[in-house]
Design a protein around this motif. Structure first.
Motif: not given
Length: 83
Positions: A3-5, A58-64, A70-71
């Motif tokens: 879900m995070v991905t 790219i930033v969203a994928n690195i953030g995920a 943490f998850v």
């Protein structure tokens, strides 16, 4: 973790969807700007918009990827892949 991905990949879908929504409803925004740049073939503007969109994804994928530990505590950042 899937879900995070999925949430991170939705960033690309939101950017693509904004083109259609803003064009149909005549809302000013990045989507409308992209559509107008496509109509008049403004290549430098299109390159800038696509660069910005790419960086956001790219930033969203690195953030995920950084959010995974943490998850799920079983995921280790920087661990050796050999197990």
């Amino acid at each position: 973790l899937p879900m995070v991905t999925k949430v991170a990949l939705q960033c690309a879908g939101m950017l693509t969807g904004s083109i259609f929504v803003e064009t149909i409803f005549s809302w000013p925004g990045i989507g409308m700007l992209t559509f107008e740049a496509l109509q008049v073939r403004d290549l430098p503007l299109l390159q800038g918009i696509l660069l910005m969109d790419t960086l956001i994804v790219i930033v969203a994928n690195i953030g995920a990827d950084m959010f995974y530990p943490f998850v799920d505590p079983r995921v280790e950042v920087g661990s050796d892949a050999r197990a």
